[in-house]
Motif scaffolding. Sequence first.
Motif, PDB file in Angstrom:
ATOM      1  N   ILE A  64     -14.757   7.473 -11.771  1.00 33.39           N
ATOM      2  CA  ILE A  64     -13.850   8.817 -11.712  1.00 33.39           C
ATOM      3  C   ILE A  64     -12.608   8.238 -11.137  1.00 33.39           C
ATOM      4  O   ILE A  64     -12.586   7.359 -10.552  1.00 33.39           O
ATOM      5  CB  ILE A  64     -14.576   9.880 -10.993  1.00 33.39           C
ATOM      6  CG1 ILE A  64     -14.734   9.404  -9.398  1.00 33.39           C
ATOM      7  CG2 ILE A  64     -15.797  10.099 -11.611  1.00 33.39           C
ATOM      8  CD1 ILE A  64     -15.165  10.543  -8.370  1.00 33.39           C
ATOM      9  N   TRP A  65     -11.517   8.982 -11.267  1.00 36.68           N
ATOM     10  CA  TRP A  65     -10.205   8.791 -10.628  1.00 36.68           C
ATOM     11  C   TRP A  65      -9.627  10.088 -10.743  1.00 36.68           C
ATOM     12  O   TRP A  65      -9.608  10.915 -11.668  1.00 36.68           O
ATOM     13  CB  TRP A  65      -9.410   7.665 -11.522  1.00 36.68           C
ATOM     14  CG  TRP A  65      -9.101   7.966 -12.900  1.00 36.68           C
ATOM     15  CD1 TRP A  65      -7.935   8.306 -13.523  1.00 36.68           C
ATOM     16  CD2 TRP A  65      -9.864   7.876 -14.076  1.00 36.68           C
ATOM     17  NE1 TRP A  65      -7.737   8.358 -14.693  1.00 36.68           N
ATOM     18  CE2 TRP A  65      -8.988   8.108 -15.251  1.00 36.68           C
ATOM     19  CE3 TRP A  65     -11.144   7.365 -14.403  1.00 36.68           C
ATOM     20  CZ2 TRP A  65      -9.427   7.972 -16.608  1.00 36.68           C
ATOM     21  CZ3 TRP A  65     -11.679   7.494 -15.452  1.00 36.68           C
ATOM     22  CH2 TRP A  65     -10.950   7.611 -16.731  1.00 36.68           C
ATOM     23  N   HIS A  66      -8.605  10.296  -9.563  1.00 33.28           N
ATOM     24  CA  HIS A  66      -7.577  11.292  -9.556  1.00 33.28           C
ATOM     25  C   HIS A  66      -6.556  11.075  -8.475  1.00 33.28           C
ATOM     26  O   HIS A  66      -6.508  10.196  -7.816  1.00 33.28           O
ATOM     27  CB  HIS A  66      -8.530  12.808  -9.099  1.00 33.28           C
ATOM     28  CG  HIS A  66      -9.202  12.603  -7.790  1.00 33.28           C
ATOM     29  ND1 HIS A  66      -8.600  12.929  -6.635  1.00 33.28           N
ATOM     30  CD2 HIS A  66     -10.517  12.402  -7.291  1.00 33.28           C
ATOM     31  CE1 HIS A  66      -9.384  12.944  -5.687  1.00 33.28           C
ATOM     32  NE2 HIS A  66     -10.559  12.449  -5.978  1.00 33.28           N
ATOM     33  N   CYS A  67      -5.547  12.088  -8.468  1.00 33.50           N
ATOM     34  CA  CYS A  67      -4.594  11.920  -7.583  1.00 33.50           C
ATOM     35  C   CYS A  67      -4.906  12.628  -6.117  1.00 33.50           C
ATOM     36  O   CYS A  67      -5.867  12.744  -5.779  1.00 33.50           O
ATOM     37  CB  CYS A  67      -3.306  12.691  -8.102  1.00 33.50           C
ATOM     38  SG  CYS A  67      -3.411  14.558  -8.149  1.00 33.50           S
ATOM     39  N   ASN A  68      -3.991  11.981  -5.149  1.00 32.36           N
ATOM     40  CA  ASN A  68      -4.056  12.308  -3.965  1.00 32.36           C
ATOM     41  C   ASN A  68      -3.533  13.856  -3.478  1.00 32.36           C
ATOM     42  O   ASN A  68      -3.244  14.456  -4.519  1.00 32.36           O
ATOM     43  CB  ASN A  68      -3.645  11.309  -3.006  1.00 32.36           C
ATOM     44  CG  ASN A  68      -2.005  11.231  -3.289  1.00 32.36           C
ATOM     45  OD1 ASN A  68      -1.282  12.158  -3.654  1.00 32.36           O
ATOM     46  ND2 ASN A  68      -1.479   9.939  -2.371  1.00 32.36           N
ATOM     47  N   ALA A  69      -3.521  14.244  -2.411  1.00 29.13           N
ATOM     48  CA  ALA A  69      -2.897  15.486  -1.960  1.00 29.13           C
ATOM     49  C   ALA A  69      -1.593  15.489  -2.240  1.00 29.13           C
ATOM     50  O   ALA A  69      -1.515  16.917  -2.775  1.00 29.13           O
ATOM     51  CB  ALA A  69      -3.116  15.687  -0.485  1.00 29.13           C
ATOM     52  N   ARG A  70      -0.788  14.630  -2.421  1.00 22.16           N
ATOM     53  CA  ARG A  70       0.626  14.681  -2.972  1.00 22.16           C
ATOM     54  C   ARG A  70       0.746  14.460  -4.307  1.00 22.16           C
ATOM     55  O   ARG A  70       1.996  14.895  -4.878  1.00 22.16           O
ATOM     56  CB  ARG A  70       1.456  13.634  -2.053  1.00 22.16           C
ATOM     57  CG  ARG A  70       0.995  13.959  -0.676  1.00 22.16           C
ATOM     58  CD  ARG A  70       1.414  15.121   0.102  1.00 22.16           C
ATOM     59  NE  ARG A  70       2.846  15.401  -0.086  1.00 22.16           N
ATOM     60  CZ  ARG A  70       3.192  16.683   0.075  1.00 22.16           C
ATOM     61  NH1 ARG A  70       2.079  17.769   0.783  1.00 22.16           N
ATOM     62  NH2 ARG A  70       4.318  17.135   0.065  1.00 22.16           N
ATOM     63  N   GLY A  71      -0.168  14.320  -5.140  1.00 19.03           N
ATOM     64  CA  GLY A  71      -0.344  14.098  -6.601  1.00 19.03           C
ATOM     65  C   GLY A  71       0.035  12.730  -7.108  1.00 19.03           C
ATOM     66  O   GLY A  71       0.330  12.426  -8.352  1.00 19.03           O
TER      67      GLY A  71
END
Length: 238
Positions: A64-71
């Motif tokens: 899995i991979w995704h962006c942080n709170a700031r995108g």
Amino acid sequence: MDANTPVTSFFLLSPEQIAGPYFRNSKLIRRNISEGADGIPLVLRLSIIDAMTGEPVPDALVDIWHCNARGAYSGWSKINPDVEVDSGDIGAIARTDDDTYLRGAQFSDKSGIVRFTTIYPGFYAGRAVHIHLAVRIAAGNNYLEERHVAWVGQLYLPEVASRSALCARQYDGRASTRLTNAEDFYYSTMGGDASILNVHTLGRDSNEDGFFGQMTIGIDTFSVSTQIKPEDFDKYTV
């Protein structure tokens, strides 16, 4: 119905979606992928089943991979997430760094389950809030053997949860506005309505205590995904 009539069960094949420009193989087998990233805690429980039989798929390697709170995505931390990128293809945007936050993989257990500890994703311009994942199956179901990519998808977060989480200080003050699920091109054209996580709050008093998300993902273990090829895992490594 006669008591001797066999009952046939049908299991849904989860829709595939694009891998996106921020795919890379971090080769990190770990449950906690946060690396201290600031954000609302999110615990994920994903069940991988064989859509042809309904049986759990053990020893699948789930990335899995995704962006942080700031995108921002690790590896592309210097890309401005408030400016929409022009392409969703793998390798379309050059990496800017070697960070690995919010990426990792787990082997599914005998019940087909993987668990991750992370943060609630933020968003980047032109997209709804989402999490990428890929499922790899070993030849002969032996985790030491070479694996083929059977399924690539995206998980979407419910609107109610996103409205709550993205009000927290870690997500505030953006120069762009997130798209709702319904406004997202990939959600609306690639079966996103079947890819929404079931999300609950972890605490009674505050949503900032975090969220728990779960989903059952039905795959064809013999399928070969067109979204990520096996050589992509070798090409786009740390």
